[in-house]
Design a protein around this motif. Structure first.
Motif, PDB file in Angstrom:
ATOM      1  N   PRO A  97       0.787  -1.295   0.112  1.00  0.00           N
ATOM      2  CA  PRO A  97       0.039  -0.155  -0.046  1.00  0.00           C
ATOM      3  C   PRO A  97       0.816   1.243  -0.157  1.00  0.00           C
ATOM      4  N   GLN A  98       2.102   1.340   0.429  1.00  0.00           N
ATOM      5  CA  GLN A  98       2.847   2.351   0.341  1.00  0.00           C
ATOM      6  C   GLN A  98       3.040   2.804  -1.010  1.00  0.00           C
ATOM      7  N   PHE A  99       2.805   2.186  -2.175  1.00  0.00           N
ATOM      8  CA  PHE A  99       3.185   2.653  -3.361  1.00  0.00           C
ATOM      9  C   PHE A  99       1.573   3.833  -3.618  1.00  0.00           C
ATOM     10  N   ILE A 100       0.651   3.818  -2.806  1.00  0.00           N
ATOM     11  CA  ILE A 100      -0.104   4.969  -2.623  1.00  0.00           C
ATOM     12  C   ILE A 100       0.615   6.388  -2.336  1.00  0.00           C
ATOM     13  N   ASN A 101       1.405   6.062  -1.182  1.00  0.00           N
ATOM     14  CA  ASN A 101       2.271   7.102  -0.794  1.00  0.00           C
ATOM     15  C   ASN A 101       3.045   7.764  -1.888  1.00  0.00           C
ATOM     16  N   VAL A 102       3.555   6.773  -2.652  1.00  0.00           N
ATOM     17  CA  VAL A 102       4.578   7.212  -3.639  1.00  0.00           C
ATOM     18  C   VAL A 102       3.794   7.874  -4.863  1.00  0.00           C
ATOM     19  N   LEU A 103       2.579   7.437  -4.911  1.00  0.00           N
ATOM     20  CA  LEU A 103       1.555   8.214  -6.065  1.00  0.00           C
ATOM     21  C   LEU A 103       1.117   9.705  -5.715  1.00  0.00           C
ATOM     22  N   LYS A 104       0.890   9.566  -4.238  1.00  0.00           N
ATOM     23  CA  LYS A 104       0.724  10.956  -3.895  1.00  0.00           C
ATOM     24  C   LYS A 104       1.809  11.960  -3.656  1.00  0.00           C
ATOM     25  N   GLY A 105       3.054  11.322  -3.877  1.00  0.00           N
ATOM     26  CA  GLY A 105       4.220  12.278  -3.721  1.00  0.00           C
ATOM     27  C   GLY A 105       4.855  12.639  -2.584  1.00  0.00           C
ATOM     28  N   GLU A 106       4.140  11.619  -1.337  1.00  0.00           N
ATOM     29  CA  GLU A 106       4.755  11.782   0.026  1.00  0.00           C
ATOM     30  C   GLU A 106       6.030  11.080  -0.051  1.00  0.00           C
ATOM     31  N   LEU A 107       6.057   9.692  -0.515  1.00  0.00           N
ATOM     32  CA  LEU A 107       7.355   9.183  -0.759  1.00  0.00           C
ATOM     33  C   LEU A 107       8.082   9.042  -2.003  1.00  0.00           C
ATOM     34  N   ALA A 108       9.328   8.599  -2.190  1.00  0.00           N
ATOM     35  CA  ALA A 108       9.764   8.364  -3.379  1.00  0.00           C
ATOM     36  C   ALA A 108       9.868   6.969  -3.349  1.00  0.00           C
ATOM     37  N   LEU A 109      10.301   6.465  -4.572  1.00  0.00           N
ATOM     38  CA  LEU A 109      10.401   4.974  -4.774  1.00  0.00           C
ATOM     39  C   LEU A 109      11.582   4.598  -4.198  1.00  0.00           C
ATOM     40  N   VAL A 110      12.715   5.274  -4.123  1.00  0.00           N
ATOM     41  CA  VAL A 110      13.920   4.992  -3.591  1.00  0.00           C
ATOM     42  C   VAL A 110      14.308   6.228  -2.634  1.00  0.00           C
ATOM     43  N   GLY A 111      14.881   5.923  -1.531  1.00  0.00           N
ATOM     44  CA  GLY A 111      15.272   7.227  -0.771  1.00  0.00           C
ATOM     45  C   GLY A 111      15.672   6.607   0.718  1.00  0.00           C
ATOM     46  N   PRO A 112      15.809   7.432   1.684  1.00  0.00           N
ATOM     47  CA  PRO A 112      16.241   7.065   2.995  1.00  0.00           C
ATOM     48  C   PRO A 112      14.928   6.434   3.695  1.00  0.00           C
ATOM     49  N   ARG A 113      15.191   5.601   4.536  1.00  0.00           N
ATOM     50  CA  ARG A 113      14.237   4.770   5.242  1.00  0.00           C
ATOM     51  C   ARG A 113      13.362   5.616   6.204  1.00  0.00           C
ATOM     52  N   PRO A 114      12.107   5.604   5.714  1.00  0.00           N
ATOM     53  CA  PRO A 114      11.212   6.430   6.532  1.00  0.00           C
ATOM     54  C   PRO A 114      11.132   5.888   8.133  1.00  0.00           C
ATOM     55  N   HIS A 115      11.327   6.687   9.061  1.00  0.00           N
ATOM     56  CA  HIS A 115      11.186   6.331  10.142  1.00  0.00           C
ATOM     57  C   HIS A 115      10.375   7.459  11.319  1.00  0.00           C
ATOM     58  N   GLU A 116       9.979   6.800  12.238  1.00  0.00           N
ATOM     59  CA  GLU A 116       9.201   7.354  13.183  1.00  0.00           C
ATOM     60  C   GLU A 116       9.519   8.910  13.663  1.00  0.00           C
ATOM     61  N   PRO A 117       8.705   9.738  13.904  1.00  0.00           N
ATOM     62  CA  PRO A 117       9.355  11.244  14.302  1.00  0.00           C
ATOM     63  C   PRO A 117      10.200  11.275  15.592  1.00  0.00           C
ATOM     64  N   GLU A 118       9.621  10.489  16.666  1.00  0.00           N
ATOM     65  CA  GLU A 118      10.397  10.267  17.851  1.00  0.00           C
ATOM     66  C   GLU A 118      11.917   9.938  17.348  1.00  0.00           C
ATOM     67  N   GLU A 119      11.871   8.604  16.538  1.00  0.00           N
ATOM     68  CA  GLU A 119      13.118   8.088  16.260  1.00  0.00           C
ATOM     69  C   GLU A 119      14.235   9.284  15.698  1.00  0.00           C
ATOM     70  N   MET A 120      13.731   9.904  14.808  1.00  0.00           N
ATOM     71  CA  MET A 120      14.572  10.968  14.068  1.00  0.00           C
ATOM     72  C   MET A 120      15.006  11.912  15.078  1.00  0.00           C
ATOM     73  N   LEU A 121      14.255  12.360  15.873  1.00  0.00           N
ATOM     74  CA  LEU A 121      14.870  13.435  16.922  1.00  0.00           C
ATOM     75  C   LEU A 121      16.067  12.940  17.519  1.00  0.00           C
TER      76      LEU A 121
END
Length: 194
Positions: free
Chosen positions: A103-127
């Protein structure tokens, strides 16, 4: 690049489409609604909702603090338990074959994710990222990426974000093709390896 992302995403969604009714019914029969979850992840400096087929029990997020002592990722902010008790039986199957992530392909179609890129992590983790990796917070995250095809969550924390940063500083169409090719190879030869 955007046109390529759209094309591959459409192909990915068409691939999973025939299996989707069976996935949905299996999830609902075992653990009820919802069959889809929207998880908070960071991409482009924003918190987005990443779509996945639900693989965990409904109260999984609430159980996280209770299971903190079982976390195998003690070298950083990431959370992983090998035999996570929050997983449903259907969820284990979906994760084994990476079907939960389609289903993340939907995020790619919406432009929220790229097909290739850094791994998406939780906001708390990235802080908790070291200061030299803060630019990853502003990067568009990817459905797959260099860290994912290089060991993903089996990598030490710092190595994972080093690979994400390397990708960000050296990205090219050819590097994307290499990552996509490796992702497809791992998916077919060892679906647990992506």
């Amino acid at each position: 690049m955007r046109a390529f992302d759209i094309l591959i995403s459409i192909c990915g969604l068409l691939f999973i489409l025939p299996f989707t009714p069976f996935v949905i019914l299996a999830i609902i029969f075992e653990d009820g609604w919802p069959f889809l979850v929207q998880l908070d992840r960071v991409s482009d400096g924003l918190t987005i909702k990443v779509y996945k087929f639900r693989t965990m029990k409904k109260n999984a997020h609430e159980m996280k603090s209770e299971l903190a002592h079982l976390n195998e990722r003690s070298d950083g902010p990431f959370f992983k338990i090998k035999n996570d008790p929050r997983l449903t039986k259907v969820g284990k199957f979906l994760r084994k074959f990476r079907l939960d992530e389609f289903p993340q392909f939907i995020n790619v179609l919406k432009g929220e994710l790229a097909l290739v890129g850094p791994r998406p992590h939780e906001p708390e983790e990235m802080l908790e990222y070291p200061v030299e990796f803060k630019k990853l917070y502003l990067a568009k995250a990817g459905l797959t990426g260099l860290s994912q095809v290089s060991g993903a969550s089996s990598l030490p924390f710092r190595r994972e974000i080093e690979l994400d940063l390397y990708y960000l500083e050296n990205r090219s169409f050819w590097l994307d093709l290499k990552v996509i090719s490796k992702t497809i190879w791992i998916f077919w030869s060892d679906p647990t390896g992506v």
